[in-house]
Scaffold this active site. Sequence first.
Site, PDB file in Angstrom:
ATOM      1  N   ASP A  78       0.787  -1.185  -0.062  1.00  0.00           N
ATOM      2  CA  ASP A  78       0.068  -0.008   0.033  1.00  0.00           C
ATOM      3  C   ASP A  78       0.979   1.148   0.077  1.00  0.00           C
ATOM      4  O   ASP A  78       1.721   1.648   1.047  1.00  0.00           O
ATOM      5  CB  ASP A  78      -0.940   0.055   1.174  1.00  0.00           C
ATOM      6  N   ASP A 133     -10.705 -16.226 -15.387  1.00  0.00           N
ATOM      7  CA  ASP A 133     -11.511 -16.469 -14.309  1.00  0.00           C
ATOM      8  C   ASP A 133     -12.647 -17.531 -14.637  1.00  0.00           C
ATOM      9  O   ASP A 133     -13.512 -17.161 -15.599  1.00  0.00           O
ATOM     10  CB  ASP A 133     -12.159 -15.288 -13.780  1.00  0.00           C
ATOM     11  N   ASP A 183      -1.850  -1.164  -3.685  1.00  0.00           N
ATOM     12  CA  ASP A 183      -2.176  -0.428  -4.905  1.00  0.00           C
ATOM     13  C   ASP A 183      -1.152  -0.320  -5.918  1.00  0.00           C
ATOM     14  O   ASP A 183      -0.004  -1.135  -5.683  1.00  0.00           O
ATOM     15  CB  ASP A 183      -2.619   1.026  -4.489  1.00  0.00           C
ATOM     16  N   ASP A 215      -4.019   3.851   2.717  1.00  0.00           N
ATOM     17  CA  ASP A 215      -5.430   3.703   3.116  1.00  0.00           C
ATOM     18  C   ASP A 215      -5.671   2.479   3.329  1.00  0.00           C
ATOM     19  O   ASP A 215      -6.882   1.782   3.485  1.00  0.00           O
ATOM     20  CB  ASP A 215      -6.332   4.118   1.525  1.00  0.00           C
ATOM     21  N   HIS A 219      -5.083 -16.960  -4.429  1.00  0.00           N
ATOM     22  CA  HIS A 219      -5.787 -16.095  -3.349  1.00  0.00           C
ATOM     23  C   HIS A 219      -7.111 -17.007  -2.952  1.00  0.00           C
ATOM     24  O   HIS A 219      -8.122 -16.389  -1.885  1.00  0.00           O
ATOM     25  CB  HIS A 219      -6.213 -14.859  -4.060  1.00  0.00           C
ATOM     26  N   ASP A 220      -7.432 -18.017  -3.395  1.00  0.00           N
ATOM     27  CA  ASP A 220      -8.558 -18.866  -2.920  1.00  0.00           C
ATOM     28  C   ASP A 220      -8.200 -20.053  -2.344  1.00  0.00           C
ATOM     29  O   ASP A 220      -9.288 -20.614  -1.676  1.00  0.00           O
ATOM     30  CB  ASP A 220      -9.297 -19.550  -4.149  1.00  0.00           C
ATOM     31  N   GLU A 262      -8.921 -20.889 -15.729  1.00  0.00           N
ATOM     32  CA  GLU A 262      -9.005 -21.375 -14.531  1.00  0.00           C
ATOM     33  C   GLU A 262     -10.387 -22.067 -14.657  1.00  0.00           C
ATOM     34  O   GLU A 262     -11.513 -21.790 -15.280  1.00  0.00           O
ATOM     35  CB  GLU A 262      -9.440 -20.260 -13.604  1.00  0.00           C
ATOM     36  N   ASP A 265      -6.020 -10.371 -15.133  1.00  0.00           N
ATOM     37  CA  ASP A 265      -7.138 -11.383 -14.616  1.00  0.00           C
ATOM     38  C   ASP A 265      -8.280 -11.014 -15.727  1.00  0.00           C
ATOM     39  O   ASP A 265      -8.829  -9.785 -15.838  1.00  0.00           O
ATOM     40  CB  ASP A 265      -7.409 -11.104 -13.352  1.00  0.00           C
TER      41      ASP A 265
END
Length: 564
Positions: free
Chosen positions: A21, A206, A29, A25, A336-337, A264, A98
Amino acid sequence: MDNPWWHRAVVYQIYPRSFADADGDGMGDLRGIIARLDHIAALGVDVIWLSPICTSPQDDNGYDISDYQDIDPLFGTLADFDELLAAVHDRGMRLVMDLVVNHSSDEHAWFQQSRAALNSPKRDWYWWRPARAGMEPGTPGAEPNNWGSVFGGSAWEYDPATGEYYLHIFSRKQPDLNWENSEVREAVYAMMNWWLDRGVDGFRMDVIDHISKDTSLPDGAVPQGSLYGVGAPHYMNGPRNHEFLHEMHERVFAGREPLLTVAEMPGVTIDEAIRYTDPARREVDMVFQFEHVFVDRGPDPWLLYPLRLPVLKGILGRWQAGLADVGWNSLYWNNHDQPRVVSRYGDDSPEFRVRSAKMLGAILHLHRGTPYVYQGEELGMTNAPFASIADFRDIEALGHFAQATEHEGHAPEDVLTVLRARGRDNARTPMQWDDSPQAGFTSGTPWLAVNPNYTDINAAAAAADPDSVYHFYRKLIALRHEEPVVVYGDFTMLLPDHEQLYAFTRRHDDVELLVIGNFSGERVRADLPSAEAWAGAELVVSNAPAPTDFDLEPWQVVIYRRRA
Ligand code: NOJ
């Protein structure tokens, strides 16, 4: 035909909101990524895959896109993106986006127009259906079919404005696009071409095996104890999936090589994967299959099942054999899953975390295929200590918790036990850069709590320690780039029924590698059928002192090389 460049490549996945980051925030990013690119380049990877950064209401952390051709302000601007892309290219790496086009956000202009009226020109861009015959629209059970959504609840949302329902396999803010409609497909291809013209090097697609559905949308079988039917057989790998991907190839990829496309496909079989990745069919380069990350799951979604190593080897061995001649494998433990692999298939205790993380890395990277490293995997990052449901942020975890505890009669503590082991937020805790507050991820309050073990497990400490998981991954990646046998070698599984050892050989021309990993906290001796042939072979990689007679330390991995 020459072998494609991505046969030799290693990919690094960034989950932008959790990576770095720059503006304080609490959310990662693009400028944060730019500032940290040298960490990735130093690993030696060839490609970066960015999880979604396009404009999104963030219902599913960006997998719900409301503008495919702009950057979400949380992450930055198109100018930041161009700078990132140039910085990636300057370092000799490629960037893959993605592509989330099974569904859009319900806030996308396409859906807004579609929902506006029954006769909207975009009505047919999504799956709208009336209530079940004879039922009052909007009342319980009146949904057009009985499918459950992946995130809990019905897969249908009633829209009172027009009195119809729309299909959403994921959240109600992720309406499924209707790929039967050629205007939808052309709009998607135009958008993909726009990104490629901007300079990106490919796409991770995806749930792209969901785009062709059985258009009759029949009810699914209802598992015992469940409120909903299983729709997957009717929306995965549907009748036109190959046709759509081939058309995409023609309209978007053809003539643009070198790109990387990875699809995927949660429901893909080996036979289907051969067809999807056969270069002659011109569909995609490789697929993400899911079998090996389902081995610790069973019929009851609320039970934890232990890893059975022979089953894992059976699956990965079959995929190696299945795609040996035609097609190509992608290799991953993490994304990330998925929960962190060192906590899942390894041992994340202080005694064995580093060693088991290295063993898992070596086993994966020595398979034939393109390996993917998920951010933090190269540090041996672990699952997080979630105390209560309030610590989770993931829509899937929250949806399942609500459905299981409010409608299916499960005790909250039991559901939490499963979510702690399996929840996707395990992978999404912020990247651990150093031992300063918030692990150096942000100067603000992170959107998801930093794992408290960052004081020990962080990139700065790993870079300074020659025995770290990070330097071991660098070695594995370098080995792939230097040794053609790692890329091209045949794969032969050894000791398939052994409960603790994962052993195989790779062979290319006259070079042969022997890889043995100990998936246990005990010393184990490998009784190899061909032990004498390996006497005097060179030990190229190990995460513990060289063994005698293949007597491996707990969680040890060894890679030997010999000339045949
Ligand atoms: C698969 C993605 O990896 C996951 O994070 C997302 O929730 C679903 N597809 C829906 O887009």
